[in-house]
Design an enzyme around this catalytic site. Structure first.
Site, PDB file in Angstrom:
ATOM      1  N   GLU A 380       0.805  -1.225   0.000  1.00  0.00           N
ATOM      2  CA  GLU A 380       0.000   0.000   0.000  1.00  0.00           C
ATOM      3  C   GLU A 380       0.839   1.278   0.000  1.00  0.00           C
ATOM      4  O   GLU A 380       0.732   2.097   0.927  1.00  0.00           O
ATOM      5  CB  GLU A 380      -0.989  -0.031   1.179  1.00  0.00           C
ATOM      6  N   GLU A 495      -5.475 -10.427  -2.506  1.00  0.00           N
ATOM      7  CA  GLU A 495      -6.220 -10.423  -1.225  1.00  0.00           C
ATOM      8  C   GLU A 495      -7.722 -10.355  -1.419  1.00  0.00           C
ATOM      9  O   GLU A 495      -8.420  -9.702  -0.626  1.00  0.00           O
ATOM     10  CB  GLU A 495      -5.798  -9.196  -0.375  1.00  0.00           C
TER      11      GLU A 495
END
Ligand code: XIL
Length: 576
Positions: A380, A495
């Site tokens: 991220e 994910e």
């Protein structure tokens, strides 16, 4: 007719000994005090020696001739900003589990130096661990200090203990304590001192997992003996941790079907050590359905690097060894991230951050070299705020970015590649599946990284779909994967989990994203963020018991949702 109730303890021990095979060998000749044999087995009948099992993987524990020495690690789980701090005492996840029926007794001999408090935990349910909190379920703590003996009991209905009883004692350096579940009470005694509380059903699930704790900075204590004995018609047996699942997978499992596709696409899930060792149903799904394992939280910095000079690989090693035992590839998550960092790391002076970051990357990658096939090197990197100064998200602001600007990304990848030239190195991001500012910013970032010669192999699309009405368009996702391929980069679905209000829409979303991955030759794997809602990452953790989310393919009772059939159908359609 044999007296069934009298025969029960022996029967129970024998049956469990058989089930556990060689792992927990039991001596049918009976009743004598069992000592560890050379093979580490525990001969017993009605009495088992728990120290004969595996204590080598207990965080802070060292096995020696006098027992297991316990060093206080002071493990804590902090909030994302480094505040708070929940105690996270080590659980011997890989160690012996005691199977119990009816009344039983556990005796321990503790060698406790002055100034230390020796704590022994008996968990009726293994805690559930997330990266901001740990949910303690049913269990109890036996603690002995200089002047006090205490019994603290949790009933799984609240974070606070349901009972906490103490008694004054003058503890000798070596003290024997006996804990009993007896006649509806939990009783702790040391010499003539005795405390007791009514049993709220702490061990009703039928097993006991052991944990310990010690005061950090005080001298180590030693668990010199630990035995369990059946009482009054009860039964005890030892079951060692099972690391290997079934040697073959059903041909209609996700991994079985994926292996039959032209791509042999790895199908993965984020997994946690605690349910793998304590929940047979979870473990069976893990090994039968998945060929790839992502380390959900265990390798996040907060867990693996609790102190500046302390690494704790116990839970990560468990996952990696479990994967090897079940022919799964390991995807390591995550080396560098703005979240899940221990407090000490968040407080490192600006000038020292590069050294700390590259040291962390080198140590963790080095520890798993050859065993972890690929890494999320940076997780991220983009700001969660999409409206940056140029209408796109800028870099996420965090301790590494603050110290090094964008170059922290270059440095992290370079450090990882220097230590393991074989592992595939990924940058992982959310919200880049759709067209728009996040994708534009991510694409621009990887173009810059490639332009600077940063050793990046691919990009992970997290694919979290957490809002009703939110969805991923498979065609757009494919175009993003193809655009990365043009730059020489792989992609993966890293994910995925999908808001589950409508099981049909959920199924379509899972299947659509898998279809996109299967259609693009550079999409290297498809992984879900968890397996079952029972341990899902979106659970409401403030409630006891846990209030599960609904994002995963298997529900909280481990029943497959329509998503599982949809994933199967998509894999079948891609068969050679
Ligand atoms: C989640 C974990 O699954 C939870 O246990 C934790 O409490 C919060 O973080 N993107 C990521 C993961 O890259 O690290 C996050 O994991 C989910 C979102």
């Amino acid at each position: 007719m044999p007296n069934v109730s009298r025969a029960w303890p022996t029967l129970f021990v024998s049956v469990l000994c058989l089930l556990a095979g060689g792992a927990a060998a039991c001596d049918p000749s009976g009743g004598r005090d069992a000592r560890p044999s050379a093979s580490g087995a525990a001969p017993a009948s009605g009495r088992v020696d728990l120290l004969a099992g595996d204590w080598r993987h207990l965080p802070g524990g060292t096995v020696g001739s006098g027992g297991v020495r316990i060093h206080g690690l002071g493990r804590q789980i902090v909030l994302q900003d480094g505040t708070g701090g929940q105690p996270h005492p080590p659980v011997n996840l890989r160690g012996p589990r005691l199977e119990v029926r009816g009344d039983f007794q556990v005796s321990a001999t503790l060698r406790r130096p002055a100034g230390q408090t020796a704590s022994l935990y008996l968990y009726g349910e293994v805690p559930i661990v997330y990266d901001e909190w740990r949910q303690n379920r049913r269990g109890l703590r036996v603690a002995v200090s200089e002047r006090e003996l205490s019994l603290t009991v949790w009933d799984g209905r609240s974070a606070a203990p349901v009972a906490d009883r103490t008694a004054s004692v003058t503890s000798p350096a070596t003290v024997s304590v006996t804990f009993e579940r007896h006649g509806g009470d939990l009783v702790l005694s040391a010499g003539d001192t005795r405390v007791s509380v009514p049993d709220p059903g702490v061990f009703d699930a039928g097993s006991v997992t052991f944990g310990v704790d010690a005061v950090p900075g005080a001298p180590d204590w030693t668990l010199a003996a630990l035995e369990a004995t059946a009482r009054d018609g009860g039964g005890v047996a030892v079951r060692d941790t099972r690391m290997a699942g079934q040697p073959t997978q059903p041909s209609d499992s996700l991994r079985g079907l994926a292996e039959a596709t032209g791509r042999r696409l790895p199908i993965g899930a984020a997994m946690a050590a605690e349910p793998l060792v304590s929940d047979d149903g979870y473990r069976t799904l893990a090994t039968t359905q998945f060929s790839m394992l992502t380390t959900e939280n265990a390798l996040k910095p907060q867990f693996v690097h609790p102190g500046p000079d302390t690494y704790d690989f116990a839970e990560g090693d468990l996952l990696v060894d479990f994967a090897a035992a079940n022919r799964m590839t390991v995807h390591g998550h995550t080396l560098i991230f703005g979240e899940a960092n221990p407090r000490w790391m968040q407080q490192v002076a600006l000038a020292d951050r590069e050294r700390v970051m590259t040291g962390h990357v080198r140590t963790v990658v080095g520890h798993y070299r050859g065993r972890v096939a690929e890494w999320d090197v940076v997780n991220e990197p983009l700001s969660p705020d999409d409206d940056g100064p140029d209408g796109r998200p800028g870099l996420r602001e965090h301790l590494w970015q603050e110290a090094m600007g964008e170059s922290y990304i270059d440095k992290a990848f370079t450090a990882a590649r220097a230590v393991d030239s074989e592992a595939k190195l990924y940058l992982n991001e959310f919200g880049a599946e759709a067209d728009g500012p996040r994708w534009d910013a991510l694409y621009a970032l990887v173009v810059r990284l490639k332009g600077r010669g940063v050793p990046i192999d691919g990009v992970g699309f997290q694919s979290h779909i957490h809002e009703a009405g939110d969805h991923i368009d498979p065609a757009v996702l494919r175009s993003h994967i193809a655009a990365l391929a043009e730059l020489g980069l792989s992609a993966r679905i890293s994910e995925i989990d999908v808001y589950g209000e409508s099981p049909r829409v959920q199924a379509t979303q899972f299947a659509g994203v898998l279809g996109a991955c299967l259609s693009e030759p550079t999409c290297t794997s498809f992984s879900t963020w968890g397996i079952t809602d029972r341990y899902g990452s979106t659970a409401e953790h403030d409630s006891y018991p846990l209030e599960p989310g609904d994002e995963l393919p298997w529900d909280q009772r481990l029943r497959p949702k329509p998503a599982v059939a949809a994933l199967r159908d998509t894999l079948r359609a891609a068969r050679r």
